[in-house]
Scaffold this motif. Structure first.
Motif, PDB file in Angstrom:
ATOM      1  N   HIS A  49       0.865  -1.193   0.000  1.00 45.71           N
ATOM      2  CA  HIS A  49       0.000   0.000   0.000  1.00 45.71           C
ATOM      3  C   HIS A  49       0.895   1.235   0.000  1.00 45.71           C
ATOM      4  N   VAL A  50       1.043   1.847  -1.196  1.00 43.42           N
ATOM      5  CA  VAL A  50       1.942   2.997  -1.315  1.00 43.42           C
ATOM      6  C   VAL A  50       1.212   4.279  -1.678  1.00 43.42           C
ATOM      7  N   SER A  51      -0.037   4.188  -2.160  1.00 37.05           N
ATOM      8  CA  SER A  51      -0.755   5.399  -2.539  1.00 37.05           C
ATOM      9  C   SER A  51      -2.248   5.171  -2.389  1.00 37.05           C
ATOM     10  N   VAL A  52      -2.996   6.258  -2.517  1.00 39.25           N
ATOM     11  CA  VAL A  52      -4.447   6.174  -2.362  1.00 39.25           C
ATOM     12  C   VAL A  52      -5.122   5.613  -3.610  1.00 39.25           C
ATOM     13  N   VAL A  53      -4.382   5.471  -4.693  1.00 41.35           N
ATOM     14  CA  VAL A  53      -4.981   5.000  -5.951  1.00 41.35           C
ATOM     15  C   VAL A  53      -4.539   3.581  -6.284  1.00 41.35           C
ATOM     16  N   ASP A  54      -4.001   2.858  -5.334  1.00 46.88           N
ATOM     17  CA  ASP A  54      -3.547   1.494  -5.607  1.00 46.88           C
ATOM     18  C   ASP A  54      -4.675   0.621  -6.140  1.00 46.88           C
ATOM     19  N   GLY A  55      -5.842   0.691  -5.489  1.00 51.34           N
ATOM     20  CA  GLY A  55      -6.968  -0.132  -5.928  1.00 51.34           C
ATOM     21  C   GLY A  55      -7.441   0.231  -7.320  1.00 51.34           C
ATOM     22  N   LEU A  56      -7.497   1.528  -7.630  1.00 50.15           N
ATOM     23  CA  LEU A  56      -7.909   1.978  -8.957  1.00 50.15           C
ATOM     24  C   LEU A  56      -6.936   1.501 -10.019  1.00 50.15           C
ATOM     25  N   LEU A  57      -5.648   1.641  -9.764  1.00 49.58           N
ATOM     26  CA  LEU A  57      -4.651   1.207 -10.735  1.00 49.58           C
ATOM     27  C   LEU A  57      -4.769  -0.280 -11.009  1.00 49.58           C
ATOM     28  N   ASP A  73       6.879   5.765   4.344  1.00 53.00           N
ATOM     29  CA  ASP A  73       8.211   6.069   3.795  1.00 53.00           C
ATOM     30  C   ASP A  73       8.601   5.172   2.630  1.00 53.00           C
ATOM     31  N   GLY A  74       7.644   4.441   2.055  1.00 49.76           N
ATOM     32  CA  GLY A  74       7.955   3.609   0.900  1.00 49.76           C
ATOM     33  C   GLY A  74       8.446   2.219   1.232  1.00 49.76           C
ATOM     34  N   LYS A  94     -11.312 -20.043   4.249  1.00 51.53           N
ATOM     35  CA  LYS A  94     -12.047 -20.284   3.007  1.00 51.53           C
ATOM     36  C   LYS A  94     -11.313 -21.223   2.045  1.00 51.53           C
ATOM     37  N   GLY A  95     -10.068 -21.558   2.345  1.00 54.79           N
ATOM     38  CA  GLY A  95      -9.326 -22.450   1.470  1.00 54.79           C
ATOM     39  C   GLY A  95      -9.031 -21.860   0.108  1.00 54.79           C
ATOM     40  N   VAL A  96      -8.723 -20.568   0.056  1.00 53.54           N
ATOM     41  CA  VAL A  96      -8.472 -19.904  -1.221  1.00 53.54           C
ATOM     42  C   VAL A  96      -6.995 -19.532  -1.302  1.00 53.54           C
ATOM     43  N   PRO A  97      -6.451 -19.419  -2.501  1.00 51.15           N
ATOM     44  CA  PRO A  97      -5.050 -19.011  -2.658  1.00 51.15           C
ATOM     45  C   PRO A  97      -4.891 -17.512  -2.460  1.00 51.15           C
ATOM     46  N   VAL A  98      -3.656 -17.136  -2.217  1.00 55.15           N
ATOM     47  CA  VAL A  98      -3.316 -15.720  -2.059  1.00 55.15           C
ATOM     48  C   VAL A  98      -2.327 -15.351  -3.155  1.00 55.15           C
ATOM     49  N   ILE A  99      -2.676 -14.349  -3.954  1.00 52.00           N
ATOM     50  CA  ILE A  99      -1.777 -13.865  -5.008  1.00 52.00           C
ATOM     51  C   ILE A  99      -1.096 -12.608  -4.499  1.00 52.00           C
ATOM     52  N   PRO A 100       0.212 -12.642  -4.278  1.00 53.15           N
ATOM     53  CA  PRO A 100       0.914 -11.421  -3.849  1.00 53.15           C
ATOM     54  C   PRO A 100       1.047 -10.466  -5.013  1.00 53.15           C
ATOM     55  N   ALA A 101       0.999  -9.187  -4.723  1.00 52.45           N
ATOM     56  CA  ALA A 101       1.118  -8.177  -5.776  1.00 52.45           C
ATOM     57  C   ALA A 101       1.858  -6.969  -5.230  1.00 52.45           C
ATOM     58  N   GLY A 102       2.666  -6.380  -6.090  1.00 55.85           N
ATOM     59  CA  GLY A 102       3.429  -5.195  -5.707  1.00 55.85           C
ATOM     60  C   GLY A 102       3.177  -4.053  -6.654  1.00 55.85           C
ATOM     61  N   VAL A 103       2.839  -2.892  -6.093  1.00 55.04           N
ATOM     62  CA  VAL A 103       2.684  -1.667  -6.871  1.00 55.04           C
ATOM     63  C   VAL A 103       3.976  -0.868  -6.714  1.00 55.04           C
ATOM     64  N   ILE A 104       4.613  -0.599  -7.838  1.00 54.56           N
ATOM     65  CA  ILE A 104       5.890   0.115  -7.823  1.00 54.56           C
ATOM     66  C   ILE A 104       5.675   1.475  -8.467  1.00 54.56           C
ATOM     67  N   ILE A 142       5.192 -10.449  -1.317  1.00 55.47           N
ATOM     68  CA  ILE A 142       4.872  -9.080  -1.754  1.00 55.47           C
ATOM     69  C   ILE A 142       6.161  -8.269  -1.903  1.00 55.47           C
ATOM     70  N   ALA A 143       7.079  -8.428  -0.959  1.00 51.50           N
ATOM     71  CA  ALA A 143       8.354  -7.710  -1.040  1.00 51.50           C
ATOM     72  C   ALA A 143       9.122  -8.114  -2.287  1.00 51.50           C
ATOM     73  N   ALA A 144       9.034  -9.398  -2.675  1.00 50.26           N
ATOM     74  CA  ALA A 144       9.711  -9.854  -3.885  1.00 50.26           C
ATOM     75  C   ALA A 144       9.096  -9.208  -5.131  1.00 50.26           C
ATOM     76  N   CYS A 145       7.775  -8.955  -5.085  1.00 45.34           N
ATOM     77  CA  CYS A 145       7.106  -8.321  -6.224  1.00 45.34           C
ATOM     78  C   CYS A 145       7.395  -6.823  -6.290  1.00 45.34           C
ATOM     79  N   SER A 146       7.406  -6.178  -5.138  1.00 44.89           N
ATOM     80  CA  SER A 146       7.526  -4.711  -5.109  1.00 44.89           C
ATOM     81  C   SER A 146       8.964  -4.219  -5.025  1.00 44.89           C
ATOM     82  N   GLY A 147       9.870  -5.106  -4.570  1.00 40.96           N
ATOM     83  CA  GLY A 147      11.258  -4.683  -4.397  1.00 40.96           C
ATOM     84  C   GLY A 147      11.472  -3.783  -3.199  1.00 40.96           C
ATOM     85  N   GLN A 148      10.510  -3.747  -2.291  1.00 45.53           N
ATOM     86  CA  GLN A 148      10.624  -2.873  -1.123  1.00 45.53           C
ATOM     87  C   GLN A 148      11.465  -3.502  -0.022  1.00 45.53           C
TER      88      GLN A 148
END
Length: 296
Positions: A40-48, A107-108, A124-134, A177-183
């Motif tokens: 979560h880095v900005s207020v428009v993450d969901g929109l993007l 601070d990013g 719920k027995g569902v998978p989790v897909i990690p995602a990173g917004v850069i 998530i860190a692997a996706c975002s590089g944070q």
């Protein structure tokens, strides 16, 4: 029927202008329920994200039913179940978007996630897909979005300690998530960091106030010292002027006395007194009458 290709083309151009690049879109399931866990880095993450996902990703914070349910619970004074709206989304077979950090990063960096993602995934027995917004440099809103491979957290369900299981599963998701975002990952909750930053800003503000107060006191002291010095200088100048005036008066008196003495000396020379006695200079000089002519 009008061709929709031009409209789709325009939408793609708008999407490309906003979102810089998308990677791993194939990791999103085409159907079925799943949790997509974002940094979560900005207020428009969901929109993007919804501009590029292909499938609708519903974020709990934007679900109208959640707002209505919250208002209803407040009216009835019932305890709020924060996960119930998320359960409803998964029950419909939809993609659920969550921000494990719960709040935007100040601070990013990437901060420790809450266990909600793991709890829902195991329940719920569902998978989790990690995602990173850069956030890409040089773009106003544009970002690179990276979707990682789905995480199966079912292996953590066998752990006897539930709290330990939830934490271990959550840490696994945050690492992905860190692997996706590089944070850089910080093993501390974001609200603790925000509190620390707030405390630091408050302390800095207090230090700034104290420094300003000291500077103001120093200025006031300097002004007082300058005023006192100016008063002393004025008094000294007044004393010097008074002394000069007194010296001038004394000099004038001495000059007048010397002048009187000089005039008296001149009179004594011109009109000496009988028997060498000084004559009263205030007495007028009387001239003797001329002797009668002997011939007469």
């Amino acid at each position: 029927m009008p061709d929709s290709q031009p409209e789709a083309g325009r939408f793609d151009k708008v999407r490309e202008a906003i979102v810089g690049q998308v990677e791993g879109i194939e990791n999103l399931p085409a159907a079925g329920a799943a949790i997509v866990a974002f940094n979560h880095v900005s207020v428009v993450d969901g929109l993007l994200t919804n501009l590029v996902a292909g499938r609708r990703i519903t974020f709990v914070g934007t679900e109208p039913a959640r707002v209505r349910g919250l208002l209803s619970r407040v009216a009835r004074r019932e305890p709020a179940d924060q996960l119930e709206p998320a359960r409803r989304i998964l029950a419909k077979g939809e993609l659920l978007g969550l921000f494990p950090e719960a709040r935007r990063s100040p601070d990013g960096r990437l901060y420790r996630g809450t266990t909600d993602v793991a709890e829902l995934a195991l329940e719920k027995g569902v998978p989790v897909i990690p995602a990173g917004v850069i956030v890409d440099s040089g773009r106003v809103l544009g970002s690179t979005i990276v979707f990682g491979e789905a995480q199966d957290l079912s292996r953590f369900a066998s752990l006897p300690d539930r709290e330990l299981a939830l934490r271990a599963a959550t840490d696994t998701v945050m690492a992905a998530i860190a692997a996706c975002s590089g944070q850089v990952y910080v093993d501390r909750h974001v609200w603790a960091e925000r509190q620390a930053l707030h405390q630091e800003r408050r302390e800095q503000g207090q230090v700034a106030k104290e420094q300003a107060a000291r500077a103001r006191a120093q200025r006031e002291l300097a002004q007082q010292q300058a005023a006192a010095q100016a008063q002393q200088d004025a008094e000294e100048l007044a004393r010097q002027q008074a002394a000069a005036a007194e010296a001038a008066r004394a000099h004038a008196e001495r000059a007048a006395a010397a002048d009187r003495a000089r005039r008296e000396a001149v009179r004594q020379v011109r009109h000496p007194s009988p028997q060498g006695q000084p004559r009263d200079v205030t007495e007028p000089v009387r001239h003797k009458p001329d002797a009668p002519d002997a011939m007469s």
